[in-house]
Scaffold this motif. Structure first.
Motif, PDB file in Angstrom:
ATOM      1  N   THR A 144     -25.644  56.068  -5.735  1.00 28.49           N
ATOM      2  CA  THR A 144     -25.565  55.395  -4.432  1.00 28.49           C
ATOM      3  C   THR A 144     -26.405  54.120  -4.365  1.00 28.49           C
ATOM      4  O   THR A 144     -26.237  53.318  -3.455  1.00 28.49           O
ATOM      5  N   GLY A 145     -27.326  53.952  -5.289  1.00 32.71           N
ATOM      6  CA  GLY A 145     -28.169  52.752  -5.258  1.00 32.71           C
ATOM      7  C   GLY A 145     -28.663  52.438  -6.654  1.00 32.71           C
ATOM      8  O   GLY A 145     -28.620  53.280  -7.552  1.00 32.71           O
ATOM      9  N   ALA A 146     -29.104  51.204  -6.838  1.00 29.55           N
ATOM     10  CA  ALA A 146     -29.578  50.798  -8.168  1.00 29.55           C
ATOM     11  C   ALA A 146     -30.460  49.571  -8.037  1.00 29.55           C
ATOM     12  O   ALA A 146     -30.355  48.809  -7.064  1.00 29.55           O
ATOM     13  N   ASP A 147     -31.315  49.395  -9.037  1.00 29.38           N
ATOM     14  CA  ASP A 147     -32.126  48.185  -9.135  1.00 29.38           C
ATOM     15  C   ASP A 147     -31.246  47.130  -9.813  1.00 29.38           C
ATOM     16  O   ASP A 147     -31.227  46.996 -11.040  1.00 29.38           O
ATOM     17  N   SER A 148     -30.501  46.414  -8.992  1.00 30.87           N
ATOM     18  CA  SER A 148     -29.475  45.497  -9.507  1.00 30.87           C
ATOM     19  C   SER A 148     -30.063  44.475 -10.478  1.00 30.87           C
ATOM     20  O   SER A 148     -29.535  44.263 -11.575  1.00 30.87           O
ATOM     21  N   ARG A 149     -31.161  43.854 -10.108  1.00 31.06           N
ATOM     22  CA  ARG A 149     -31.719  42.789 -10.964  1.00 31.06           C
ATOM     23  C   ARG A 149     -32.128  43.343 -12.326  1.00 31.06           C
ATOM     24  O   ARG A 149     -31.866  42.761 -13.355  1.00 31.06           O
ATOM     25  N   ARG A 150     -32.737  44.522 -12.310  1.00 36.87           N
ATOM     26  CA  ARG A 150     -33.153  45.118 -13.587  1.00 36.87           C
ATOM     27  C   ARG A 150     -31.937  45.376 -14.482  1.00 36.87           C
ATOM     28  O   ARG A 150     -31.965  45.105 -15.685  1.00 36.87           O
ATOM     29  N   LEU A 175     -17.767  36.339  -2.789  1.00 38.18           N
ATOM     30  CA  LEU A 175     -18.950  36.410  -3.651  1.00 38.18           C
ATOM     31  C   LEU A 175     -19.104  35.143  -4.474  1.00 38.18           C
ATOM     32  O   LEU A 175     -18.119  34.537  -4.883  1.00 38.18           O
ATOM     33  N   ASP A 176     -20.347  34.801  -4.750  1.00 38.83           N
ATOM     34  CA  ASP A 176     -20.636  33.746  -5.733  1.00 38.83           C
ATOM     35  C   ASP A 176     -21.031  34.469  -7.018  1.00 38.83           C
ATOM     36  O   ASP A 176     -22.180  34.460  -7.433  1.00 38.83           O
ATOM     37  N   GLY A 177     -20.054  35.133  -7.624  1.00 42.02           N
ATOM     38  CA  GLY A 177     -20.333  35.960  -8.801  1.00 42.02           C
ATOM     39  C   GLY A 177     -19.387  37.147  -8.812  1.00 42.02           C
ATOM     40  O   GLY A 177     -18.284  37.065  -8.261  1.00 42.02           O
ATOM     41  N   ILE A 178     -19.835  38.243  -9.412  1.00 38.71           N
ATOM     42  CA  ILE A 178     -18.943  39.406  -9.548  1.00 38.71           C
ATOM     43  C   ILE A 178     -19.674  40.711  -9.232  1.00 38.71           C
ATOM     44  O   ILE A 178     -20.892  40.811  -9.376  1.00 38.71           O
ATOM     45  N   PHE A 179     -18.901  41.704  -8.804  1.00 37.78           N
ATOM     46  CA  PHE A 179     -19.411  43.073  -8.786  1.00 37.78           C
ATOM     47  C   PHE A 179     -19.432  43.567 -10.236  1.00 37.78           C
ATOM     48  O   PHE A 179     -18.511  43.279 -11.011  1.00 37.78           O
ATOM     49  N   VAL A 180     -20.441  44.342 -10.580  1.00 38.92           N
ATOM     50  CA  VAL A 180     -20.541  44.865 -11.951  1.00 38.92           C
ATOM     51  C   VAL A 180     -20.023  46.306 -11.940  1.00 38.92           C
ATOM     52  O   VAL A 180     -20.773  47.257 -11.726  1.00 38.92           O
ATOM     53  N   HIS A 181     -18.715  46.449 -12.132  1.00 39.88           N
ATOM     54  CA  HIS A 181     -18.126  47.792 -12.041  1.00 39.88           C
ATOM     55  C   HIS A 181     -18.339  48.592 -13.324  1.00 39.88           C
ATOM     56  O   HIS A 181     -19.169  49.490 -13.383  1.00 39.88           O
ATOM     57  N   GLN A 222     -24.702  43.225  -8.775  1.00 40.32           N
ATOM     58  CA  GLN A 222     -23.933  41.972  -8.764  1.00 40.32           C
ATOM     59  C   GLN A 222     -24.532  40.978  -9.743  1.00 40.32           C
ATOM     60  O   GLN A 222     -25.746  40.848  -9.840  1.00 40.32           O
ATOM     61  N   MET A 223     -23.629  40.296 -10.460  1.00 42.11           N
ATOM     62  CA  MET A 223     -24.042  39.159 -11.284  1.00 42.11           C
ATOM     63  C   MET A 223     -23.635  37.891 -10.551  1.00 42.11           C
ATOM     64  O   MET A 223     -22.487  37.766 -10.103  1.00 42.11           O
ATOM     65  N   THR A 224     -24.561  36.968 -10.448  1.00 40.66           N
ATOM     66  CA  THR A 224     -24.267  35.691  -9.797  1.00 40.66           C
ATOM     67  C   THR A 224     -23.630  34.730 -10.797  1.00 40.66           C
ATOM     68  O   THR A 224     -23.646  34.980 -12.012  1.00 40.66           O
ATOM     69  N   THR A 225     -23.126  33.617 -10.298  1.00 42.78           N
ATOM     70  CA  THR A 225     -22.565  32.631 -11.231  1.00 42.78           C
ATOM     71  C   THR A 225     -23.669  32.069 -12.140  1.00 42.78           C
ATOM     72  O   THR A 225     -23.388  31.682 -13.271  1.00 42.78           O
ATOM     73  N   SER A 226     -24.926  32.053 -11.679  1.00 39.71           N
ATOM     74  CA  SER A 226     -26.001  31.621 -12.606  1.00 39.71           C
ATOM     75  C   SER A 226     -26.212  32.632 -13.709  1.00 39.71           C
ATOM     76  O   SER A 226     -26.479  32.266 -14.856  1.00 39.71           O
TER      77      SER A 226
END
Ligand code: BDR
Ligand code: CA
Length: 318
Positions: free
Chosen positions: A300-306, A237-243, A200-204
């Motif tokens: 099934t999983g990911a290091d979202s921030r990275r 969400l305060d942002g978007i899913f990163v599809h 996920q990407m936040t609005t920031s």
């Protein structure tokens, strides 16, 4: 440095498609050899206009665009999703037409010709409905064995859909095509909702794109508000899913992901389960419908921030 990995992005741009295309173009590890277009977020006519326009905006009109199918293999196209991506597929922000036209070949023809000319080298990255890929497989039955890999955005193996409890949008738009593609004789990686809703990407984060100042980022900043509004209204969400960009991230940083591997079938029935991607987890004793199919790497999983930082870094390069 090893030579960049050659990819064809099959796309229905689409706000997140535009992000994925720019992300790939800004990544030296990848060589985008073509874009092929498909209906989905918008009609194929609009998708083709947008694909050409995005490349022009990026200064990459040297990359060919081939127009794809207008309708699913057997189903009826349900029409653009203006409430998600805007009536123009680009967040109602508009994008100037490219002076460069699409090539004369169809998407399926371009895919077949390119793959067969470079056996084992091309990775297909479909981030829309899978109609063109299925048509290419029909056109050239040896296509799968000549592909390096298919890394696709679509499906939901272990979580609910986003069109309805069963189905994810790309698969929902052409389940029959998807079932053919999941039967391809090559490595297949599925970046479906199981993982893309965890990135996920936040609005920031999105504000950082707006501050980058290069023309690609400036366009994304113009089209993202519509997509953010959709995620706020429907997903809280305060942002978007990163599809779509998650398929690109997997190519760049596979070690940032977790997965399990199972053959996948797509429900092509006419009831409420239609378009569900069903993984064979070896449950039960009558798995004949899945037997002999490639074990799909289901992320099934990911290091979202990275991954978000990686994408922001690449988008900042312009
Ligand atoms: C997928 O559907 C489209 O709206 C997006 O572009 C993405 O490819 C997500 O379900
Ligand atoms: Ca898409």
């Amino acid at each position: 440095m090893t030579s960049p990995r050659k990819i064809i992005i099959d796309t229905d741009p689409g706000v997140d498609d535009a992000m994925a295309i720019f992300y790939a173009l800004s990544s030296p590890e990848l060589e985008v050899v073509a874009l092929t277009t498909i209906f989905g977020n918008a009609t194929t006519e609009t998708s083709t206009h947008n694909a050409l326009a995005l490349l022009a905006l990026a200064g990459r009109s040297d990359i060919p665009v081939a127009r794809g199918a207008d309708v699913p293999l057997v189903a009826t196209y349900k029409g653009p999703v203006a409430f998600v991506h805007g009536a123009d597929g680009q967040g109602n922000a508009g994008i100037p037409a490219s002076p460069t036209p699409a090539v004369a070949e169809s998407a399926a023809e371009l895919i077949v010709r390119t793959v067969m000319a470079a056996p084992g080298e091309i990775t297909l990255v479909p981030v829309g409905p899978l109609t063109n890929i299925a048509l290419a497989m029909r056109l050239e039955p040896r296509l799968g064995e000549n592909l390096r890999e298919i890394v696709l955005m679509g499906g939901n193996a272990f979580c609910p859909g986003n069109v309805n409890p069963s189905a994810e949008a790309n698969i929902h738009n052409d389940p029959e095509a998807a079932d053919i593609v999941f039967g391809a004789a090559c490595p297949i990686t599925m970046a479906g909702l199981d993982v893309t809703q965890k990135v996920q990407m936040t609005t920031s984060d999105l504000a950082r794109i707006a501050a980058m100042g290069n023309p690609r980022a400036a366009h994304l900043a113009r089209i993202l508000p519509c997509y953010v509004e959709f995620h706020s209204r429907y997903d809280g969400l305060d942002g978007i899913f990163v599809h779509d960009s998650t398929a690109i991230s997997y190519l760049l940083a596979p070690e940032a992901f977790t997965w399990s591997e199972h053959p996948v079938r797509v429900d092509c029935g006419q009831s409420f389960g239609r378009a569900k991607t069903i993984a064979d987890e070896a449950v039960g004793n009558d798995n004949a419908a899945w037997a002999g199919r490639t074990a799909v790497r289901i992320l099934t999983g990911a290091d979202s921030r990275r991954l978000v930082e990686l994408e922001l870094d690449r988008l900042d390069r312009g």
